[in-house]
Design an enzyme around this catalytic site. Structure first.
Site, PDB file in Angstrom:
ATOM      1  N   SER A 145       0.831  -1.199   0.000  1.00  0.00           N
ATOM      2  CA  SER A 145       0.000   0.000   0.000  1.00  0.00           C
ATOM      3  C   SER A 145       0.869   1.255   0.000  1.00  0.00           C
ATOM      4  O   SER A 145       1.985   1.242   0.515  1.00  0.00           O
ATOM      5  CB  SER A 145      -0.893  -0.006   1.239  1.00  0.00           C
ATOM      6  OG  SER A 145      -1.453   1.267   1.443  1.00  0.00           O
ATOM      7  N   CYS A 146       0.354   2.325  -0.611  1.00  0.00           N
ATOM      8  CA  CYS A 146       1.086   3.594  -0.645  1.00  0.00           C
ATOM      9  C   CYS A 146       0.717   4.482   0.532  1.00  0.00           C
ATOM     10  O   CYS A 146       1.230   5.593   0.665  1.00  0.00           O
ATOM     11  CB  CYS A 146       0.793   4.356  -1.931  1.00  0.00           C
ATOM     12  SG  CYS A 146       1.343   3.490  -3.390  1.00  0.00           S
ATOM     13  N   LEU A 147      -0.229   4.025   1.350  1.00  0.00           N
ATOM     14  CA  LEU A 147      -0.697   4.905   2.419  1.00  0.00           C
ATOM     15  C   LEU A 147      -0.449   4.309   3.802  1.00  0.00           C
ATOM     16  O   LEU A 147      -0.580   3.128   3.990  1.00  0.00           O
ATOM     17  CB  LEU A 147      -2.190   5.169   2.267  1.00  0.00           C
ATOM     18  CG  LEU A 147      -2.578   5.997   1.050  1.00  0.00           C
ATOM     19  CD1 LEU A 147      -4.075   5.959   0.866  1.00  0.00           C
ATOM     20  CD2 LEU A 147      -2.124   7.428   1.232  1.00  0.00           C
TER      21      LEU A 147
END
Lengths: 159, 96
Positions: free
Chosen positions: B94-96
């Site tokens: 995930s990028c978050l």
């Protein structure tokens, strides 16, 4: 065995120059990815990019459909009143579904993550704004030269 | 110890994980695990166990009820990577 993290400290400088809803996110996401991975990150908001941290505009950024060949709406329609607002609302909904935070929350998250946020002095002057017009997470207002100096050895991304 | 790890140092098989292993690796990263560290690690491990996807910090923060800011204090220098390694799960997807 866990490998040792990179010994030389990496550092990322992101220059955000665009204020549309869709172009606000790439810089924020990259800076956040950097911090999550242990890379120092700083963001410089200049020209239209100031809208991303402008207290009055941060919650109302708009998609850019006109002149955007990737726009899902035909160019002739895109310019009609309300179409961009509608498309923006649609995208906001989709992002909420994916749990991507709104811009204001994203900025707070970056601040919590230890990213540094700066406003561009010249752009503020040009738009007749002061640091007080920006969200509190912006820690200082700098000249481009200041930002260059603090970016020594960093990788710089312009958006 | 003949544990299988991938080329970036993440545990290859989540079943090889143990609390003791996490403590040991934490020491190598210069961390002494407190209850709050465990709250974060266990949340990451639980999410991965349920969804099969190694979570980013936002999900871990929500699940563990430990604020993002506190997670950065607990795991300085790359919390998303450190938490995943200590939880014995793959690099976050995930990028978050």
């Amino acid at each position: 065995m866990p490998e040792k993290e990179t010994t030389k400290k990496r550092s990322l400088s992101v220059i955000c120059s665009k204020g549309s809803f869709d172009m606000a996110y790439p810089g924020l996401i990259l800076a956040n990815a950097a911090r999550m991975g242990g890379v120092d990150a700083r963001l410089f908001f200049t020209f239209w990019g100031l809208d991303i941290v402008n207290e009055k505009k941060i919650d109302h950024l708009h998609l850019n459909l006109v002149g955007n060949p990737s726009s899902p709406v035909p160019a002739m329609i895109a310019g009609l009143p309300g179409v961009e607002a509608l498309a923006t609302a649609q995208m906001r909904k989709e992002m909420e579904r994916l749990d991507i935070p709104p811009v204001r929350e994203f900025i707070e998250m970056l601040d919590d993550a230890g990213a540094e946020l700066y406003g561009c002095q010249m752009a503020l002057d040009m738009f007749k704004l002061t640091k007080d017009d920006l969200v509190p997470q912006v820690q200082d207002v700098l000249t481009a030269m200041d930002f260059m100096d603090m970016s020594e050895g960093a990788q710089i991304i312009f958006i | 110890m003949s544990l299988e790890v991938d080329d970036q140092g993440y545990l290859a098989n989540r079943d090889d994980w143990s609390q003791q292993l996490a403590e040991e690796w934490a020491g190598k990263f210069g961390l002494a695990l407190t209850d709050q560290h465990w709250q974060v690690i266990n949340a990451a491990r639980a999410i991965e166990g349920e969804s099969g996807a190694s979570p980013g910090l936002r999900k871990i923060s929500k699940r563990s009820a430990v604020p993002i800011k506190a997670i950065y204090k607990l795991f300085p220098d790359g919390p998303a990577k450190l938490v995943a390694k200590l939880a014995g799960i793959p690099k976050p997807k995930s990028c978050l």
